[in-house]
Design a protein around this motif. Structure first.
Motif, short mmCIF file in Angstrom:
data_model
loop_
_atom_site.label_atom_id
_atom_site.label_comp_id
_atom_site.label_asym_id
_atom_site.label_seq_id
_atom_site.Cartn_x
_atom_site.Cartn_y
_atom_site.Cartn_z
N SER A 1 -89.71 48.92 -53.99
CA SER A 1 -90.66 50.04 -53.99
C SER A 1 -90.92 50.53 -52.57
CB SER A 1 -91.97 49.63 -54.66
OG SER A 1 -92.46 48.50 -54.01
N ARG A 2 -90.75 49.68 -51.58
CA ARG A 2 -91.03 50.07 -50.20
C ARG A 2 -89.97 51.03 -49.67
NH1 ARG A 2 -90.07 47.65 -45.49
NH2 ARG A 2 -89.13 45.89 -46.57
N THR A 3 -88.71 50.65 -49.89
CA THR A 3 -87.63 51.50 -49.36
C THR A 3 -87.15 52.50 -50.39
OG1 THR A 3 -86.05 49.86 -50.05
CG2 THR A 3 -86.76 49.72 -47.78
N ASN A 4 -87.71 52.34 -51.58
CA ASN A 4 -87.30 53.24 -52.66
C ASN A 4 -85.83 53.06 -53.04
OD1 ASN A 4 -88.95 54.70 -54.18
ND2 ASN A 4 -88.82 56.61 -52.96
N GLU A 5 -85.28 51.84 -52.85
CA GLU A 5 -83.86 51.58 -53.17
C GLU A 5 -83.75 50.91 -54.53
OE1 GLU A 5 -81.63 50.80 -48.89
OE2 GLU A 5 -82.12 49.13 -50.23
N THR A 6 -82.66 51.15 -55.20
CA THR A 6 -82.38 50.47 -56.46
C THR A 6 -81.07 49.71 -56.29
OG1 THR A 6 -83.43 52.26 -57.63
CG2 THR A 6 -82.09 50.73 -58.94
N ILE A 7 -81.08 48.37 -56.57
CA ILE A 7 -79.85 47.57 -56.42
C ILE A 7 -79.43 47.07 -57.79
CG2 ILE A 7 -78.80 45.59 -55.26
CD1 ILE A 7 -81.17 45.78 -53.25
N ILE A 8 -78.16 47.23 -58.10
CA ILE A 8 -77.66 46.74 -59.39
C ILE A 8 -76.50 45.78 -59.13
CG2 ILE A 8 -76.54 47.39 -61.56
CD1 ILE A 8 -78.04 50.10 -61.24
N TYR A 9 -76.66 44.50 -59.57
CA TYR A 9 -75.54 43.53 -59.49
C TYR A 9 -74.94 43.45 -60.86
CZ TYR A 9 -78.45 41.85 -55.58
OH TYR A 9 -79.20 41.74 -54.46
N SER A 10 -73.61 43.33 -60.92
CA SER A 10 -73.00 43.07 -62.24
C SER A 10 -71.83 42.12 -62.07
CB SER A 10 -72.54 44.38 -62.87
OG SER A 10 -71.48 44.91 -62.12
N ASN A 11 -71.57 41.30 -63.08
CA ASN A 11 -70.50 40.29 -63.03
C ASN A 11 -69.77 40.31 -64.36
OD1 ASN A 11 -68.91 38.20 -62.36
ND2 ASN A 11 -70.58 36.78 -61.86
N SER A 12 -68.46 40.51 -64.31
CA SER A 12 -67.71 40.48 -65.57
C SER A 12 -66.74 39.31 -65.55
CB SER A 12 -66.94 41.78 -65.78
OG SER A 12 -66.91 42.54 -64.62
N ILE A 13 -66.63 38.59 -66.64
CA ILE A 13 -65.69 37.46 -66.76
C ILE A 13 -64.67 37.81 -67.83
CG2 ILE A 13 -65.47 35.01 -67.34
CD1 ILE A 13 -68.37 34.69 -66.42
N ILE A 14 -63.41 37.63 -67.45
CA ILE A 14 -62.36 37.93 -68.42
C ILE A 14 -61.65 36.64 -68.74
CG2 ILE A 14 -60.29 39.32 -68.87
CD1 ILE A 14 -61.29 40.88 -66.23
N THR A 15 -61.52 36.30 -70.00
CA THR A 15 -60.76 35.13 -70.41
C THR A 15 -59.49 35.62 -71.10
OG1 THR A 15 -62.89 34.25 -70.97
CG2 THR A 15 -61.02 32.88 -71.51
N GLU A 16 -58.37 35.12 -70.57
CA GLU A 16 -57.11 35.54 -71.16
C GLU A 16 -56.37 34.33 -71.70
OE1 GLU A 16 -56.10 39.07 -67.95
OE2 GLU A 16 -55.90 36.98 -67.40
N ASP A 17 -55.78 34.43 -72.85
CA ASP A 17 -55.00 33.31 -73.44
C ASP A 17 -53.53 33.64 -73.40
OD1 ASP A 17 -57.17 31.91 -73.93
OD2 ASP A 17 -57.16 32.12 -76.13
N TYR A 18 -52.72 32.66 -72.95
CA TYR A 18 -51.27 32.81 -72.98
C TYR A 18 -50.71 31.72 -73.86
CZ TYR A 18 -52.05 35.36 -68.59
OH TYR A 18 -52.48 36.22 -67.62
N GLY A 19 -49.68 32.04 -74.59
CA GLY A 19 -49.04 30.98 -75.38
C GLY A 19 -47.82 30.50 -74.62
N ILE A 20 -47.59 29.15 -74.54
CA ILE A 20 -46.37 28.69 -73.85
C ILE A 20 -45.56 27.84 -74.79
CG2 ILE A 20 -47.01 28.84 -71.40
CD1 ILE A 20 -47.88 25.92 -71.61
N SER A 21 -44.24 27.95 -74.64
CA SER A 21 -43.36 27.25 -75.58
C SER A 21 -43.23 25.79 -75.16
CB SER A 21 -41.97 27.90 -75.56
OG SER A 21 -41.33 27.52 -74.36
N PRO A 22 -42.94 24.87 -76.12
CA PRO A 22 -42.84 23.42 -75.82
C PRO A 22 -41.71 23.13 -74.84
CG PRO A 22 -42.94 23.81 -78.18
CD PRO A 22 -42.81 25.16 -77.55
N SER A 23 -40.69 24.00 -74.73
CA SER A 23 -39.55 23.72 -73.85
C SER A 23 -39.99 23.55 -72.39
CB SER A 23 -38.51 24.84 -73.94
OG SER A 23 -39.10 26.02 -73.42
#
Ligand code: ADP
Length: 515
Positions: free
Chosen positions: A80-102
């Motif tokens: 309120s003093r400086t009249n600034e607005t700060i926005i933090y955001s964090n995104s997490i991405i989970t990716e799955d890969y399939g791997i062959s038994p070889s």
């Protein structure tokens, strides 16, 4: 002193034992640290190699996740003093890969899911006062900071669980090599100053595996162990064992310097102590000998003094005083006794003069045989009186020696005197001479009491007399042979004795000839 000496030695032994124990404790501590570090490192190493393989695989798949979850959360803050607005955001991405038994050498029975996590962090700052709803309309913030990266902790944890399952299926020799383990152990042990040969082995459920050094032998007292390759269920199938065949030697070598020093100092104390004790005993013997000497002296003075007293009393008698012949006899008695006392005093004085080196002995060249004849003349009557005989075999051809005739005669007379004194029966004495090289040897042999082996070593000492039960049996002061020895030393001559108890003695004098 003995007690404290034993105490000191015991304290040292105790101290040494304690130090050894402490060293062992420290050694154990260091080895445990080394094992902990090595176990950690081999686990990390395995993870690292696995991670490399995994990354390569991920790249080859070409970033096409089979399925991905997206999760975003934000945080909104207004100043309120400086009249600034700060926005933090964090995104997490989970990716799955399939791997062959070889990829895992067909050891997996099903397709394994590889998970990959990544995150994106964003900070936006707006200078004017806005509310949540208006953010969506605003397209550009005044300041924007974006960071993208992997979720390290989470990723690692996920990865570890994943690789441990797969790695556990491999035999131990494929998980770690002998060379690597040896290198890791050597480095760590060196760093902790444990510089003694070691042997290692990895045991699987109490049985030896192929990972071991050539001469590894299990020995309970010098083997240390730690579980390695702990799996996801916390089962520790494998144990890394480390043993030090020369552990005792190594621990001892650390103490050897100080131990040798303490042994040396203790030895010095023992030597000093025993020599002090020896001196004490010697002093006591000397004091005993001196008391003996004084007793003998007084005993020998008492008789002449009493005789002189009696003679004087007799002369005082009016009947005797008239009789000139009797007076002459008593006077002769007084003179004789006086002479005897004088001789005694002379004897003692002479030896003390010798001791102080005040005796200036003048030497001339003399014929030894003449001196011997002269000495025999002195004792001749006494031998005859005791029914003994003295024979001579003066066979030496060269007989000229540099000597003081008075002292040398005394020497021979003293030895002959002893030969008579210490012959309980009639004395049978033989005097002989012979030439050997540049010397003349004079041998005086008797068939008397003989001298014991221990006494033979000491008869030339001042005041020494062999104890023969009753000390006044044969009179003497233990000075005769001490005098003989001193005079002969002064003549660069030597004296030896050969004797056997009960069979007689032979005194041998070795005198250098002059050309
Ligand atoms: P002492 O006045 O006692 O005779 P010495 O110095 O002449 O003193 O002799 C020392 C000791 O050596 C004697 O007390 C005696 O025990 C021993 N000794 C000396 N000569 C003989 C000998 N011929 N036979 C046996 N013992 C002897």
């Amino acid at each position: 002193m003995s007690l404290s000496l034993i105490g000191i030695i015991l304290v040292q032994v105790y101290w040494f034992d304690k130090s050894f124990e402490n060293n062992e404790e420290q050694f154990k501590y260091h080895v445990k640290q080394v094992l902990g570090n090595v176990a950690d490192k081999i686990q990390k190493y395995e993870a690292y190699t696995f991670y490399e393989k995994y990354n390569k695989l991920k790249d080859s798949i070409g970033k096409v996740p089979e399925k991905s979850d997206f999760l975003e959360f934000g945080y909104y803050q207004r100043n309120s003093r400086t009249n600034e607005t700060i926005i933090y955001s964090n995104s997490i991405i989970t990716e799955d890969y399939g791997i062959s038994p070889s990829f895992f050498d067909k050891k997996l029975d099903s397709v394994k899911q590889l998970k990959n996590f990544s995150s994106k962090r964003k900070t936006e700052i707006y200078n004017d006062n806005i509310d949540n709803s208006s953010i969506k309309q605003r397209v550009t913030p005044d300041v924007k900071i974006e960071k993208a990266g992997r979720l390290d902790l989470l990723d690692n944890a996920q990865f570890e669980i994943f690789y441990k399952d797969i790695a556990a299926l491999n035999p131990i020799q494929e998980r770690i090599s002998n060379e690597l383990l040896l290198k890791l152990l050597t480095n760590e042990l060196n760093e902790y100053g444990v510089k003694t040969p070691f042997e290692y082995s990895i045991y699987s459920n109490g049985l030896a595996t192929k990972i071991k050094s050539e001469r590894f032998k299990y020995d309970k007292s010098s083997t240390y162990s730690i579980p390695v390759f702990i799996d996801n269920e916390d089962n520790n199938k494998y144990q890394l064992l480390l043993t030090f065949p020369q552990k005792k030697k190594f621990l001892f070598s650390e103490l050897i310097g100080i131990c040798i020093l303490s042994i040396i100092f203790t030895l010095i104390i023992i030597i000093a102590y025993s020599s002090a004790l020896n001196q004490l005993i010697k002093q006591r013997q000397i004091s005993e000998i001196k008391t003996d000497f004084i007793n003998n002296m007084t005993h020998e003075f008492k008789t002449p003094i009493a005789t002189i007293n009696l003679a004087l009393d007799a002369i005082k008698n009016p009947k005797v005083i008239e009789d000139k012949e009797k007076i002459q006899r008593y006077l002769q008695m007084i003179r004789d006794e006086n002479k005897r006392m004088h001789a005694q005093v002379e004897n003692v004085l002479r030896i003390s003069k010798l001791e102080k080196k005040e005796l200036d002995i003048k030497k001339e060249s003399n014929n030894v045989h003449d001196i011997i004849e002269d000495a025999i003349e002195h004792v001749h009557l006494i031998i005859e009186d005791r029914g003994g005989v003295i024979t001579r075999h003066l066979d030496a051809l060269r007989t000229t020696v540099l000597l003081n005739d008075v002292h040398f005669t005394n020497v021979i007379v003293n030895i002959l005197d002893n030969a008579i004194k210490y012959s309980p029966e009639a004395p049978i004495i033989d005097v002989s001479t012979e030439n050997v090289k540049e010397y003349i040897f004079i041998k005086i042999k008797d068939q008397g009491a003989g001298i014991s082996k221990t006494a033979q070593k000491r008869i030339f000492e001042k005041f020494y007399r062999e104890h023969t039960g009753d000390i006044h049996n044969v009179k003497g002061h233990g000075l005769g042979l001490a005098y003989v020895k001193r005079i002969l030393d002064d003549h660069n001559s030597e004296i030896f004795v050969e004797s056997e108890k009960g069979k007689g003695s032979t005194f041998i004098i070795k005198v250098p000839l002059i050309n």
